[in-house]
Design an enzyme around this catalytic site. Structure first.
Site, mmCIF file in Angstrom:
data_model
loop_
_atom_site.group_PDB
_atom_site.id
_atom_site.type_symbol
_atom_site.label_atom_id
_atom_site.label_comp_id
_atom_site.label_asym_id
_atom_site.label_seq_id
_atom_site.Cartn_x
_atom_site.Cartn_y
_atom_site.Cartn_z
ATOM 1 N N ASN A 183 21.376 51.825 -45.802
ATOM 2 C CA ASN A 183 19.969 52.137 -46.089
ATOM 3 C C ASN A 183 19.811 52.875 -47.402
ATOM 4 O O ASN A 183 19.950 52.265 -48.442
ATOM 5 C CB ASN A 183 19.269 52.834 -44.933
ATOM 6 C CG ASN A 183 17.760 52.725 -45.093
ATOM 7 O OD1 ASN A 183 17.283 51.754 -45.668
ATOM 8 N ND2 ASN A 183 17.005 53.686 -44.616
ATOM 9 N N THR A 190 22.404 49.630 -50.335
ATOM 10 C CA THR A 190 22.582 48.251 -49.869
ATOM 11 C C THR A 190 23.334 47.466 -50.927
ATOM 12 O O THR A 190 23.315 47.824 -52.109
ATOM 13 C CB THR A 190 21.215 47.584 -49.593
ATOM 14 O OG1 THR A 190 20.528 48.379 -48.645
ATOM 15 C CG2 THR A 190 21.361 46.177 -49.042
ATOM 16 N N THR A 197 24.276 47.105 -45.564
ATOM 17 C CA THR A 197 23.472 48.277 -45.919
ATOM 18 C C THR A 197 23.845 49.521 -45.133
ATOM 19 O O THR A 197 24.272 49.428 -43.983
ATOM 20 C CB THR A 197 21.962 47.973 -45.712
ATOM 21 O OG1 THR A 197 21.186 49.115 -46.088
ATOM 22 C CG2 THR A 197 21.640 47.602 -44.282
ATOM 23 N N ASP A 209 14.341 52.768 -41.118
ATOM 24 C CA ASP A 209 13.720 51.444 -41.222
ATOM 25 C C ASP A 209 12.742 51.193 -40.070
ATOM 26 O O ASP A 209 12.012 50.204 -40.080
ATOM 27 C CB ASP A 209 14.779 50.336 -41.263
ATOM 28 C CG ASP A 209 15.316 50.113 -42.682
ATOM 29 O OD1 ASP A 209 14.659 50.548 -43.635
ATOM 30 O OD2 ASP A 209 16.390 49.503 -42.829
ATOM 31 N N GLY A 228 17.902 46.574 -52.338
ATOM 32 C CA GLY A 228 16.725 47.209 -52.929
ATOM 33 C C GLY A 228 15.556 47.371 -51.976
ATOM 34 O O GLY A 228 14.396 47.327 -52.411
ATOM 35 N N GLY A 229 15.837 47.539 -50.667
ATOM 36 C CA GLY A 229 14.751 47.762 -49.707
ATOM 37 C C GLY A 229 13.776 46.591 -49.758
ATOM 38 O O GLY A 229 14.192 45.430 -49.772
HETATM 39 O O1 DON Z 1 17.508 46.654 -44.007
HETATM 40 C C1 DON Z 1 16.741 47.063 -44.882
HETATM 41 O O2 DON Z 1 15.717 46.488 -45.169
HETATM 42 C C2 DON Z 1 17.079 48.344 -45.628
HETATM 43 N N1 DON Z 1 17.993 49.132 -44.874
HETATM 44 C C3 DON Z 1 17.626 47.999 -46.983
HETATM 45 C C4 DON Z 1 17.811 49.210 -47.850
HETATM 46 C C5 DON Z 1 18.197 48.907 -49.237
HETATM 47 O O3 DON Z 1 18.208 47.781 -49.662
HETATM 48 C C6 DON Z 1 18.533 50.077 -50.087
HETATM 49 N N2 DON Z 1 18.793 49.749 -51.427
HETATM 50 N N3 DON Z 1 19.650 49.164 -51.926
#
Ligand code: DON
Length: 561
Positions: free
Chosen positions: A394, A374, A392, A416, A466-467
């Protein structure tokens, strides 16, 4: 930012639980300017955005150009095969917009798609064809430009296409991602042929060209994504997905539509906050946490003290418990936003928070990959327009599926979803029925693009990758700036504090003083001093101009003029 893979994680957990001794991150460099600023995960991408501002583009144009460029220079993090969300502030209209260009589940998906031998199998939602949700980045950026942009769309693709065609020096982020993901990337020939030419991962400092991606970008610039959704590119995407076990069809691509949504609005410290509504959980729980923090005696002047960190951790825990229970695509479930954002809910949570003792949710340890797939971009232009855009694919390199001949990497956004109730995803997040996979449904996101506005002008543009750490990283920087009065660089540098309810782990950066770490442990927090971070990009606007900072944790660098 790297993804901690299960094997590595087992080793880590087996050997150490507390106090990993990785070096503290370098300090953020602030870029100051009077006319415009872009904060992105890569200096070349920030420059692409500033070039668009200088060419007469607005903050949205700059964000779009920066997002395209990021897909070229940091392909493990975002790109044409993914999706995103953005919040835009129009200074002239004194109005905020939110665009949801989140990927959707293909029509042939069901919860059973991710069950093998009677058991939910997260490998299926994280790698290969079934992991891929219908790519939305291109449709979203085209639609945003059509409605709110100033320059022609084709112009916005030019910097990214030029980077891909002429080449660029491989940066620490891409080299690091390849080093850590090498074994997985190697198993996917189309991806490996792009980023491990001759079987060897691209090293930092090497000149790298990606002519196939340049051609794909140029075609998107020329036809505004028609071929991508309904033509030859669409057929190639579908072929790549289906030959890797997926069920996506050309009809899924042709049917994809981004959605304009009413931004969530909150008030904090005299600012109006505009942020992302569902299918992101980020904006709603950001506001929920702020409502709670306003009722607590947080010593904002001591950002890294155990008291500040304790209160942040406690509200994060409660908000993430709500996330797990209530959130999903609003087209499929009713998210009780009024209840979650009500003063009564904040009072209820605050009444459960003890000033000196951690509350005890059910403990259950899952791995938490760091910032992989992301990226976030913040922009401000000379007219006071602002854009916060998060994009993103993911996890790092998404599904690991590249579409042969196009230079494009496809997302693994299906992870997700909760592939089964209570089964943790790659980020250790659990969810239930509200976020179960269904045809056409958008998986719940943590993306939190946010703009704080005072007297019609943006004062802070912020967001993160960062998820689940997106939400807590955004909260941290926002409160450091608006509550603590810190400069943007100091706010980015402040230790991150992350608690996502399950697992019951409080993750802290190494920079928290040892005495405060001890105090937190005595309060009952289960601590993990983490060597993995999320990356926040922020711009603060004030009477003296613009101050932009990108997160050095991901080697980001902002630019301003
Ligand atoms: O939409 C989301 O919450 C995830 N796909 C985000 C994933 C993410 O931030 C990965 N790291 N950077």
């Amino acid at each position: 930012m790297r993804t901690i893979r299960p094997l590595l994680l087992c080793l880590l957990l087996a050997t150490v639980i507390a106090s990993l001794t990785a070096a503290a991150p370098p300090k953020a460099r602030v870029s100051a300017g009077r006319h415009g600023a872009v904060a992105a995960d890569h200096l070349l991408a920030s420059h692409a955005g500033v070039a668009i501002l200088q060419a007469g583009g607005n903050a949205l144009d700059a964000a779009i150009a920066t997002a395209f460029a990021l897909g070229v220079v940091n392909p493990a993090s975002s790109g044409l095969g993914g999706g995103g969300m953005l919040v835009y502030w129009s200074a002239a209209q004194r109005r905020a917009y939110a665009l949801d260009f989140r990927e959707t589940a293909p029509a042939a998906i069901s919860p059973a798609s991710f069950v093998r031998d009677g058991k939910p199998d997260t490998r299926l939602s994280q790698e290969g064809g079934l992991a891929v949700a219908v790519p939305a980045e291109v449709a979203g950026l085209v639609e945003a430009s059509r409605r709110l942009g100033r320059l022609p769309f084709a112009r916005l693709v030019t910097p990214a296409a030029a980077l891909a065609r002429r080449g660029f020096l491989v940066g620490p982020e891409l080299a690091g991602d390849l080093e850590e993901e090498g074994a997985r990337v190697r198993q996917w020939p189309a991806l490996a042929s792009l980023y491990m030419p001759g079987g060897r991962a691209l090293a930092e400092g090497r000149w790298f060209r990606n002519p196939e991606l340049a051609a794909t970008l140029e075609s998107i610039g020329a036809d505004q994504g028609r071929d991508f959704y309904r033509g030859r590119l669409a057929r190639r995407i579908v072929e790549a997905v289906r030959s890797a076990g997926g069920v996506m069809t050309e009809a899924d691509l042709a049917g994809y539509r981004p959605v304009w949504r009413q931004p969530l609005r909150g008030v904090h410290r005299g600012c109006e906050l505009f942020t992302m509504p569902p299918p992101s959980s980020g904006g709603a729980i950001l506001l929920e946490m702020l409502h709670c923090l306003e009722l607590l005696p947080v010593p904002w002047g001591e950002p890294d003290s155990s008291r500040t960190l304790h209160y942040l951790a406690e509200v994060e825990k409660h908000a993430f418990a709500d996330r797990a229970r209530y959130f999903g695509d609003p087209a499929f479930v009713r998210v009780p936003l009024a209840m979650l954002l009500s003063p009564a809910h904040a009072r209820r949570i605050v009444s459960l928070i003890d000033a000196a003792q951690a509350s005890a949710p059910e403990a259950c340890v899952h791995e938490l990959p760091a910032d992989g797939g992301t990226t976030h971009v913040s922009t401000v232009d000379a007219d006071g327009n602002a854009c916060a855009l998060t994009s993103t694919i993911n996890t790092g390199f998404g599904s690991l599926l590249a579409v042969p001949g196009t230079g494009m990497v496809l997302n693994d956004e299906m992870d997700d979803f909760a592939i089964a109730p209570g089964v943790a995803n790659a980020f250790g997040l659990v969810a239930y029925e509200a976020n179960a996979p269904a045809p056409g449904k958008r998986p719940l996101s943590s993306m939190t693009p946010t703009i704080a506005v005072r007297d019609g002008l943006p004062v802070l543009v912020v967001g993160s990758s960062g998820g689940p750490r997106i939400i807590t990283g955004t909260l941290r920087v926002l409160t450091c700036v608006l509550d603590g009065g810190l400069d943007v660089g100091a706010a980015i540098d402040a230790a991150r504090v992350h608690h996502q309810w399950q697992p019951d782990l409080l993750r802290l950066d190494e920079s928290v003083p040892a005495a405060d770490v001890d105090r937190l442990r005595r309060m009952g927090h289960h601590l993990e001093t983490s060597s993995t971070y999320n990356a926040v990009q922020a711009i603060v606007a004030g009477p003296d101009g613009l101050r932009a900072a990108s997160d050095p944790r991901k080697s980001g660098q902002a630019a301003a003029y």
